[in-house]
Design a protein around this motif. Structure first.
Motif, PDB file in Angstrom:
ATOM      1  N   CYS A  15       0.834  -1.205   0.000  1.00 53.46           N
ATOM      2  CA  CYS A  15       0.000   0.000   0.000  1.00 53.46           C
ATOM      3  C   CYS A  15       0.871   1.258   0.000  1.00 53.46           C
ATOM      4  O   CYS A  15       0.595   2.221  -0.731  1.00 53.46           O
ATOM      5  CB  CYS A  15      -0.932  -0.001   1.207  1.00 53.46           C
ATOM      6  SG  CYS A  15      -2.244  -1.239   1.155  1.00 53.46           S
ATOM      7  N   ARG A  18       2.364   1.899  -3.485  1.00 52.72           N
ATOM      8  CA  ARG A  18       1.379   2.441  -4.432  1.00 52.72           C
ATOM      9  C   ARG A  18       1.146   3.928  -4.165  1.00 52.72           C
ATOM     10  O   ARG A  18       1.071   4.742  -5.090  1.00 52.72           O
ATOM     11  CB  ARG A  18       0.069   1.680  -4.319  1.00 52.72           C
ATOM     12  CG  ARG A  18       0.018   0.394  -5.104  1.00 52.72           C
ATOM     13  CD  ARG A  18      -0.051   0.666  -6.619  1.00 52.72           C
ATOM     14  NE  ARG A  18      -0.266  -0.562  -7.365  1.00 52.72           N
ATOM     15  CZ  ARG A  18       0.687  -1.269  -7.964  1.00 52.72           C
ATOM     16  NH1 ARG A  18       1.948  -0.852  -7.885  1.00 52.72           N
ATOM     17  NH2 ARG A  18       0.400  -2.361  -8.642  1.00 52.72           N
ATOM     18  N   LEU A  19       1.032   4.285  -2.901  1.00 54.45           N
ATOM     19  CA  LEU A  19       0.773   5.676  -2.546  1.00 54.45           C
ATOM     20  C   LEU A  19       1.977   6.570  -2.842  1.00 54.45           C
ATOM     21  O   LEU A  19       1.842   7.655  -3.403  1.00 54.45           O
ATOM     22  CB  LEU A  19       0.386   5.772  -1.069  1.00 54.45           C
ATOM     23  CG  LEU A  19      -0.967   5.151  -0.703  1.00 54.45           C
ATOM     24  CD1 LEU A  19      -1.062   4.935   0.795  1.00 54.45           C
ATOM     25  CD2 LEU A  19      -2.106   6.019  -1.211  1.00 54.45           C
ATOM     26  N   GLY A  22       2.483   7.046  -6.386  1.00 54.51           N
ATOM     27  CA  GLY A  22       1.387   7.851  -6.918  1.00 54.51           C
ATOM     28  C   GLY A  22       1.454   9.310  -6.517  1.00 54.51           C
ATOM     29  O   GLY A  22       0.532  10.078  -6.814  1.00 54.51           O
ATOM     30  N   TYR A  24       2.097  10.624  -3.263  1.00 56.00           N
ATOM     31  CA  TYR A  24       1.832  10.982  -1.872  1.00 56.00           C
ATOM     32  C   TYR A  24       3.122  10.994  -1.049  1.00 56.00           C
ATOM     33  O   TYR A  24       4.083  10.284  -1.375  1.00 56.00           O
ATOM     34  CB  TYR A  24       0.840   9.994  -1.247  1.00 56.00           C
ATOM     35  CG  TYR A  24      -0.558  10.096  -1.815  1.00 56.00           C
ATOM     36  CD1 TYR A  24      -1.507  10.943  -1.240  1.00 56.00           C
ATOM     37  CD2 TYR A  24      -0.929   9.338  -2.929  1.00 56.00           C
ATOM     38  CE1 TYR A  24      -2.790  11.027  -1.762  1.00 56.00           C
ATOM     39  CE2 TYR A  24      -2.210   9.423  -3.454  1.00 56.00           C
ATOM     40  CZ  TYR A  24      -3.143  10.273  -2.872  1.00 56.00           C
ATOM     41  OH  TYR A  24      -4.408  10.362  -3.389  1.00 56.00           O
ATOM     42  N   ASP A 299      -3.986  -1.429  -4.728  1.00 49.18           N
ATOM     43  CA  ASP A 299      -4.667  -0.635  -5.765  1.00 49.18           C
ATOM     44  C   ASP A 299      -5.945  -0.013  -5.211  1.00 49.18           C
ATOM     45  O   ASP A 299      -6.250   1.150  -5.480  1.00 49.18           O
ATOM     46  CB  ASP A 299      -5.013  -1.513  -6.965  1.00 49.18           C
ATOM     47  CG  ASP A 299      -3.786  -1.931  -7.761  1.00 49.18           C
ATOM     48  OD1 ASP A 299      -2.742  -1.263  -7.646  1.00 49.18           O
ATOM     49  OD2 ASP A 299      -3.880  -2.939  -8.511  1.00 49.18           O
ATOM     50  N   GLU A 300      -6.713  -0.798  -4.439  1.00 52.29           N
ATOM     51  CA  GLU A 300      -7.959  -0.278  -3.890  1.00 52.29           C
ATOM     52  C   GLU A 300      -7.697   0.795  -2.853  1.00 52.29           C
ATOM     53  O   GLU A 300      -8.412   1.809  -2.790  1.00 52.29           O
ATOM     54  CB  GLU A 300      -8.790  -1.405  -3.284  1.00 52.29           C
ATOM     55  CG  GLU A 300     -10.147  -0.942  -2.797  1.00 52.29           C
ATOM     56  CD  GLU A 300     -11.170  -2.044  -2.664  1.00 52.29           C
ATOM     57  OE1 GLU A 300     -12.096  -1.888  -1.849  1.00 52.29           O
ATOM     58  OE2 GLU A 300     -11.054  -3.066  -3.377  1.00 52.29           O
ATOM     59  N   PHE A 302      -5.198   2.827  -2.848  1.00 50.38           N
ATOM     60  CA  PHE A 302      -4.817   4.023  -3.607  1.00 50.38           C
ATOM     61  C   PHE A 302      -6.054   4.738  -4.144  1.00 50.38           C
ATOM     62  O   PHE A 302      -6.164   5.976  -4.080  1.00 50.38           O
ATOM     63  CB  PHE A 302      -3.882   3.650  -4.763  1.00 50.38           C
ATOM     64  CG  PHE A 302      -3.440   4.817  -5.598  1.00 50.38           C
ATOM     65  CD1 PHE A 302      -2.454   5.685  -5.131  1.00 50.38           C
ATOM     66  CD2 PHE A 302      -3.995   5.066  -6.830  1.00 50.38           C
ATOM     67  CE1 PHE A 302      -2.053   6.772  -5.886  1.00 50.38           C
ATOM     68  CE2 PHE A 302      -3.594   6.156  -7.605  1.00 50.38           C
ATOM     69  CZ  PHE A 302      -2.626   7.011  -7.117  1.00 50.38           C
ATOM     70  N   GLN A 303      -7.012   3.971  -4.660  1.00 50.88           N
ATOM     71  CA  GLN A 303      -8.258   4.564  -5.163  1.00 50.88           C
ATOM     72  C   GLN A 303      -9.025   5.250  -4.040  1.00 50.88           C
ATOM     73  O   GLN A 303      -9.578   6.347  -4.224  1.00 50.88           O
ATOM     74  CB  GLN A 303      -9.105   3.503  -5.831  1.00 50.88           C
ATOM     75  CG  GLN A 303      -8.506   2.944  -7.116  1.00 50.88           C
ATOM     76  CD  GLN A 303      -9.191   1.677  -7.587  1.00 50.88           C
ATOM     77  OE1 GLN A 303     -10.180   1.229  -7.002  1.00 50.88           O
ATOM     78  NE2 GLN A 303      -8.672   1.089  -8.650  1.00 50.88           N
ATOM     79  N   ALA A 305      -7.721   6.513  -1.334  1.00 53.43           N
ATOM     80  CA  ALA A 305      -6.969   7.703  -0.957  1.00 53.43           C
ATOM     81  C   ALA A 305      -7.291   8.865  -1.893  1.00 53.43           C
ATOM     82  O   ALA A 305      -7.375  10.030  -1.461  1.00 53.43           O
ATOM     83  CB  ALA A 305      -5.466   7.411  -0.973  1.00 53.43           C
ATOM     84  N   GLN A 306      -7.471   8.561  -3.162  1.00 48.72           N
ATOM     85  CA  GLN A 306      -7.784   9.624  -4.122  1.00 48.72           C
ATOM     86  C   GLN A 306      -9.144  10.258  -3.865  1.00 48.72           C
ATOM     87  O   GLN A 306      -9.399  11.389  -4.303  1.00 48.72           O
ATOM     88  CB  GLN A 306      -7.728   9.060  -5.543  1.00 48.72           C
ATOM     89  CG  GLN A 306      -6.313   8.715  -6.007  1.00 48.72           C
ATOM     90  CD  GLN A 306      -6.285   8.233  -7.451  1.00 48.72           C
ATOM     91  OE1 GLN A 306      -6.928   7.260  -7.799  1.00 48.72           O
ATOM     92  NE2 GLN A 306      -5.549   8.929  -8.282  1.00 48.72           N
ATOM     93  N   SER A 307     -10.011   9.539  -3.156  1.00 50.45           N
ATOM     94  CA  SER A 307     -11.341  10.070  -2.879  1.00 50.45           C
ATOM     95  C   SER A 307     -11.380  10.960  -1.639  1.00 50.45           C
ATOM     96  O   SER A 307     -12.400  11.580  -1.342  1.00 50.45           O
ATOM     97  CB  SER A 307     -12.345   8.934  -2.703  1.00 50.45           C
ATOM     98  OG  SER A 307     -12.103   8.216  -1.491  1.00 50.45           O
TER      99      SER A 307
END
Length: 308
Positions: A15, A18-19, A22, A24, A299-300, A302-303, A305-307
């Motif tokens: 996790c 990924r962050l 991406g 972060y 992946d989930e 990360f998604q 976190a984007q929200s």
């Protein structure tokens, strides 16, 4: 955005990577460093085990399979290895079989088994893989710090809780319970394929060859917190495995270890807010599938976190 990930097992590190990759600003805090975690004990063959719900697990497993397949081309600790699983009763194809390009039924299972299948799966050498994940995290600008936290931190824009069994404390979640697993590693003995044999829920036999050793297991003991190796259990494990893989009878035992799988009725992977409105992503309760679904869960996360 400043993100703190709590936990440095395979879920926490995946996790965090990924962050960090991406964009972060990621810091990982953990009581146990990667090679001290349950993840380091894992035989770590890609195989969904002891986790639910089935549909989400299948989706996470597919995503992780694709990621490990890519990693196998450049990361020495990840290898694609063919093998077989034997079953005591005829069984329908698993939900996750559609990602496998060579999934096939075993024509003649050994005596005592009624069904079986074969396929190529990623096998991950965790003592090598976990340090590689740490290097990848640091290359992306993330950090890893040992810290014994009694509660989740509040000094970040987002906290990701990947504490495994520790979620009993960090998430006040008593539904997370241990399932004890004892394994041995033995010296290489010419094996090129893995083997899994499901005789009963409490008699799990697997033989997983890696680059420098072979992992032989195992046990599945719910509610058992004992981290001490039981010599009698080791003897039983080796005898069961040697019935199916005779080469193991003369193999030298290199190490014996115990890990506590963080089981839960269903994996928790969701975004919540504290009473103060602070966002927290919980990602724990992966049972015996932490490695298998690690990248899908990352992946989930990360998604989610984007929200925020």
């Amino acid at each position: 955005m400043r993100v703190i990930v709590v936990g440095a097992g395979v879920i926490g590190l995946s996790c965090a990577i990924r962050l960090a990759e991406g964009g972060y600003d990621v810091a990982v805090f953990a009581r146990d460093l990667p090679l001290e975690t349950t993840s380091s004990v894992a035989a770590a063959i890609w195989y969904p085990y002891l986790c639910a719900p089935a549909d989400r697990v299948a989706a996470w497993s597919r995503a992780s399979y694709e990621e490990f397949t890519k990693l196998a081309a450049s990361e020495p600790s990840v290898q694609l290895t063919h093998g077989r699983e034997f079953l005591v009763e005829p069984t329908q194809d698993p939900l996750w079989a559609d990602v496998l390009t060579d999934f096939a039924r075993v024509g003649s299972p050994p005596v005592g088994f009624a069904d079986g299948w074969s396929f190529t799966a990623p096998v991950i050498d965790m003592p090598q893989y976990l340090p590689a994940l740490v290097k990848r995290l640091e290359a992306a600008g993330g950090t890893l710090t040992r810290a014994a936290l009694s509660a989740l931190p509040t000094n970040a824009d987002l906290v990701v809780n990947c504490t495994g069994l520790g979620a009993r404390l960090t998430a006040s979640d008593p539904t997370v319970t241990p399932v004890r697993g004892q394994v041995l590693t033995v010296e290489p003995c010419g094996l090129t394929e893995w083997l899994v044999a499901d005789r009963s829920p409490d008699e799990l036999t697997y033989v997983i060859p890696r680059r420098n050793d072979v992992v032989v297991g195992g046990t599945s003991q719910p509610g058992d917190w004992n981290l001490q190796v039981d010599p009698k259990t080791s003897t039983q494990i080796l005898e069961r495995a040697a019935e199916l893989v005779p080469q193991l009878r003369d193999a030298k035992i290199l190490r014996q270890r115990v890990g506590l799988r963080p089981a839960r009725p269903a994996i928790r992977c969701e975004l919540v807010r504290t009473s103060a409105g602070e966002p927290v992503i919980h990602c724990y309760g992966h049972g015996g599938s932490g490695v298998t679904i690690s990248w899908g869960c990352a992946d989930e996360v990360f998604q989610l976190a984007q929200s925020v």
